[in-house]
Design a protein around this motif. Structure first.
Motif, PDB file in Angstrom:
ATOM      1  N   ASP A 216       0.832  -1.194   0.000  1.00  0.00           N
ATOM      2  CA  ASP A 216       0.000   0.000   0.000  1.00  0.00           C
ATOM      3  C   ASP A 216       0.875   1.255   0.000  1.00  0.00           C
ATOM      4  N   TYR A 217       0.374   2.295  -0.659  1.00  0.00           N
ATOM      5  CA  TYR A 217       1.014   3.614  -0.744  1.00  0.00           C
ATOM      6  C   TYR A 217       2.317   3.590  -1.539  1.00  0.00           C
ATOM      7  N   ASN A 218       2.607   2.503  -2.231  1.00  0.00           N
ATOM      8  CA  ASN A 218       3.923   2.345  -2.849  1.00  0.00           C
ATOM      9  C   ASN A 218       3.983   2.974  -4.237  1.00  0.00           C
ATOM     10  N   THR A 219       5.174   2.989  -4.782  1.00  0.00           N
ATOM     11  CA  THR A 219       5.466   3.599  -6.076  1.00  0.00           C
ATOM     12  C   THR A 219       4.735   2.909  -7.214  1.00  0.00           C
ATOM     13  N   VAL A 220       4.295   3.706  -8.192  1.00  0.00           N
ATOM     14  CA  VAL A 220       3.723   3.203  -9.435  1.00  0.00           C
ATOM     15  C   VAL A 220       4.481   3.824 -10.587  1.00  0.00           C
ATOM     16  N   ASP A 221       4.825   3.012 -11.568  1.00  0.00           N
ATOM     17  CA  ASP A 221       5.513   3.520 -12.757  1.00  0.00           C
ATOM     18  C   ASP A 221       5.020   2.715 -13.947  1.00  0.00           C
ATOM     19  N   MET A 222       4.307   3.366 -14.869  1.00  0.00           N
ATOM     20  CA  MET A 222       3.788   2.649 -16.030  1.00  0.00           C
ATOM     21  C   MET A 222       3.680   3.585 -17.222  1.00  0.00           C
ATOM     22  N   SER A 223       3.542   2.985 -18.387  1.00  0.00           N
ATOM     23  CA  SER A 223       3.407   3.750 -19.620  1.00  0.00           C
ATOM     24  C   SER A 223       2.024   4.365 -19.734  1.00  0.00           C
ATOM     25  N   HIS A 224       1.910   5.403 -20.550  1.00  0.00           N
ATOM     26  CA  HIS A 224       0.597   6.002 -20.799  1.00  0.00           C
ATOM     27  C   HIS A 224      -0.328   5.023 -21.511  1.00  0.00           C
ATOM     28  N   LEU A 225       0.225   4.157 -22.332  1.00  0.00           N
ATOM     29  CA  LEU A 225      -0.608   3.151 -22.991  1.00  0.00           C
ATOM     30  C   LEU A 225      -1.290   2.247 -21.972  1.00  0.00           C
ATOM     31  N   SER A 226      -0.541   1.796 -20.973  1.00  0.00           N
ATOM     32  CA  SER A 226      -1.145   0.961 -19.930  1.00  0.00           C
ATOM     33  C   SER A 226      -2.175   1.745 -19.134  1.00  0.00           C
TER      34      SER A 226
END
Length: 760
Positions: A216-226
């Motif tokens: 919980d509350y952790n980092t998110v890193d993803m592409s705009h496509l996703s």
């Protein structure tokens, strides 16, 4: 001629509705503009402040809270009861401008009549019932003075380690979007000024369910496509349905905390999706941007306002720093006015300016909470949310005779039947599993019971489950004076002459929900040891799971004859479970989140993309694990019934289509068993060749069908080019011509297939 007059009538009606909406908007603009012109800077910033003081202040409408409201320092707060809500609005009427307070509450799956956790609700595949659950929640909450709910949570998640999967609708963006719309309709109804509707708050904007490692509350890193294809659809759907507010998430978006992301809050939310409601932060998420490394409280508060945030929840950033930032020129008066305007507009839409006490009718408080109709609905919905995972040798349904041993730490538990995010836990109104089996089984059934084990004997987990917050929520584990061996011996003794054993095991309410991530998602060892001992008796064993997430159940699936996934079913838990166990209701629930075999497979979800070397069990050099089977334990869409269904081949009205053609795809469904039952028929589409890599399949529609024994029915789906659309590499939403595969079946893995070509 008749058609012409009908056309004129429709045209006039639409024109009249449009004019009425325009007039209402004009009236609201004039009212709010006039009010803004009378407000001081401090009062405007006060409207942008959601503060509840201490929890005791909320519960009792305490003096410190009342004093701040009278000074115009608070625009919204929390409320749990009629008395507290009345004190809050009384205080607002003593303020200079008498601006009413938005009273919000986490009404997640019920106010006092509690429905299954949202993940369970989604497994019903019944949008009318899901909407009804939100409608009843709105009726009860509004009778308590609440006019705003921090729900629905529409975050897509593919990681069951994350505790808040219990609060969402699973892993699929299309299904998540349908549930989001149903929840908004249920809360808001067709008129927000009615005193039994409440404003929805869509959360968490955005991507909160994709936190790394399921923490919980952790980092998110993803592409705009996703983002656009896999995670955004439920948010957009909820706002398209008219949700009046949204809540920011705790995670990063493109390296910037969501509460400070102008791209998310303005470019996407306001400009692209045309959302015109207000945005509130999640709890203290503005000051938490300091930990992200974005600057001091003054800097991050200005960043949030500039991003498009309108209200600061419990962060004291807006109240403490915006006046200074305005004087320093880092923010503008226009930005403050815009944020304040959106909040005042929400209060206007709720009718609070016409009557601040609209939601405070003592007769409703006395007569509209946990009514018989509401409890009946809770029981019906809970039964339809359950998923039958296994039923060897027709162990279920149980016979309404003989001796049944009901064993396990949740056999007689009550508060844990409600699951996470329930703020009013009235144990007296909850039916336990033992009570439910007695109620439904009747006089011919003898019921014996024993606890059998603790929820857990693991010291680390046990300490966390006994936190002060768990105690406040009423789900702290009770100390057990007996040893584990003594409890086990009692369970074996009471089961010794039983005809069947019902083992009620799983997770406590404190083991899922916010801040309840788990690295291991199996049944705790203390309970599994009990289950193994029960299996060793040689008697038929039915495992009833009480839990808030998918679990790893390899041993259980291999050794237990029957498994019923009951989730946390709510107020009518025991009665609803018994309805299913005895066959009063034939289970038809289907999983909306994949059950993995191992946490090592996570994230595991059905609509994944292929690699260049897709799984091939005969080729070492393909994408797979060496030490476990690679497929899911239970796939998305899975669920059994006490009857059986047979699918015919897919019939198509055409195989070559172009432009705006409509495809009709159908299958003949037959109930081949001996009991009436419902089947959720699922439609998936595969787009094998495109300009970007596409999922191996995507859910696009479903039908829930009731069939009598031996009955056949043709199940028809209409497919249009809208069902083929996706966001391409330019983030343009469109479809591409080519070949497509239509799949119809009982779950995401077991489908019939047919191919078509579709040209532009």
């Amino acid at each position: 001629m008749k058609k012409f007059f009908k056309f004129l009538f429709v045209l006039f009606s639409c024109h009249s509705s449009f004019c009425l909406a325009q007039n209402q908007t004009k009236e609201m603009d004039q009212f709010v503009s006039n009010l803004l012109s009378q407000m001081t800077l401090e009062e405007k910033i006060g409207q942008m402040n959601l503060s509840s003081g201490s929890m005791g202040a909320v519960l009792g409408g305490g003096e410190l809270l009342s004093e701040a409201i009278q000074k115009g320092e608070i625009g919204a707060t929390g409320g749990f009861s009629y008395d507290a809500a009345k004190k809050i609005q009384d205080a607002a009427q003593k303020s200079r401008l008498k601006i009413p307070i938005l009273i919000g509450m986490d009404v997640i799956h019920g106010y006092k009549t509690i429905f299954p956790i949202p993940l369970g609700l989604s497994c019903s595949w019944d949008l009318e019932l899901i909407e009804q659950s939100a409608r009843i929640a709105a009726i009860e909450a509004s009778a308590a003075g609440v006019c705003w709910t921090y729900s629905p949570m529409v975050d897509i998640s593919r990681d069951p380690r994350w505790g808040r999967v219990s609060e969402g609708s699973g892993e699929d963006p299309w299904w998540g979007a349908q549930v989001a719309k149903a929840m908004v309709r249920g809360y808001q109804g067709d008129d927000l000024t009615k005193n039994n509707t409440i404003m929805a708050c869509v959360k968490h904007i955005a991507l909160y369910g994709a936190g790394e490692a399921g923490r919980d509350y952790n980092t998110v890193d993803m592409s705009h496509l996703s983002m656009f294809n896999d995670y955004f659809p439920p948010y957009k759907a909820a706002f398209d349905e008219g949700a009046g507010s949204g809540m920011t998430s705790f995670n990063l978006i493109d390296g910037i905390p969501a509460s400070g992301s102008k791209w998310m809050m303005t470019e996407v939310l306001r400009n692209r999706w045309e959302f015109n409601g207000f945005v509130v932060t999640d709890y203290t998420s503005i000051p938490e941007m300091i930990n992200h490394g974005l600057g001091n409280l003054k800097t991050v508060s200005a960043l949030a306002l500039d991003a498009g945030v309108d209200m600061d929840m419990q962060g004291d950033g807006f109240m403490g720093t915006l006046k200074t930032s305005l004087n320093e020129g880092t923010i503008t008066m226009t930005q403050i006015d815009q944020a304040c305007r959106r909040i005042l507009e929400a209060k206007y839409r709720l009718g609070l300016f016409d009557d601040p006490y609209r939601y405070l009718n003592p007769e409703r408080w006395e007569n509209e909470i946990q009514t018989e109709d509401h409890l009946d609905a809770a029981r019906k919905i809970a039964a339809r949310s359950m998923v039958l995972l296994k039923n060897d040798r027709n162990t279920l349904p149980l016979k309404k005779k003989g001796k049944i041993a009901v064993v396990g730490p949740f056999a007689e538990a009550k508060p844990d039947m409600l699951g996470a995010w329930v703020l009013i836990r009235d144990a007296k109104s909850i039916s336990s599993v033992v009570e439910g089996i007695k109620n439904v089984g009747g006089n011919a059934v003898e019921v014996v019971t024993a606890k059998g084990s603790n929820i857990t004997d693991g010291p680390y987990l046990k300490t966390n489950l006994n936190s002060p917050f768990a105690a406040f929520m009423g789900v702290k584990m009770e100390d057990e004076p007996r040893t584990p061996q003594e409890m086990l011996e009692e369970a074996l003794q009471v089961s010794s002459d039983a005809d069947v054993i019902v083992a009620v095991l799983g997770e406590s309410s404190a083991m899922s929900g916010e801040a309840s991530s788990r690295a291991e998602i199996d049944i705790p060892k203390s309970q599994r040891d009990l289950l193994k001992s029960l299996i060793n008796t040689g008697k038929p064993v039915v495992l009833v799971l009480i839990n808030g997430r998918p679990l790893t159940l390899n041993w259980e699936v291999e050794n237990v004859p029957a498994i019923l996934e009951a989730w946390a079913p709510g107020t009518e838990a025991g009665n609803a479970i018994a309805d299913v166990l005895f066959g009063n209701y034939n289970p038809a629930g289907k999983l909306t989140m994949t059950f993995p075999r191992s946490v090592g497979q996570i994230p595991l979800y059905y609509n994944h993309k292929n690699t260049g070397r897709p799984f091939d069990e005969n080729n070492k050099f393909t994408s797979k694990y060496l030490d476990i089977p690679n497929e899911a334990l239970f796939p998305f869409g899975f669920g059994l019934s006490y009857t059986t269904f047979e699918y015919g081949d897919i019939a198509l009205n055409k195989t070559k289509l172009s432009g705006n053609d409509k495809l009709t795809a159908s299958v003949t469904l037959t109930n081949t068993g001996g009991m009436a039952g419902e089947e959720v028929v699922q439609l998936y589409i595969k787009d094998p060749v495109a300009t970007i890599s596409r999922p191996v399949k995507e859910l696009k529609n479903f039908r829930k069908v009731m069939l009598q024994p031996g009955e056949k029915k043709e199940i028809i789906f209409e497919v249009t080019s809208e069902d083929l659309k996706f966001y391409n590499s330019e983030l343009f939403y469109d479809w591409e011509p080519g070949e497509f595969e239509i799949q119809i079946g009982t779950n995401s893995c077991h489908v019939k297939k047919a191919s078509i070509t579709w040209k532009k």
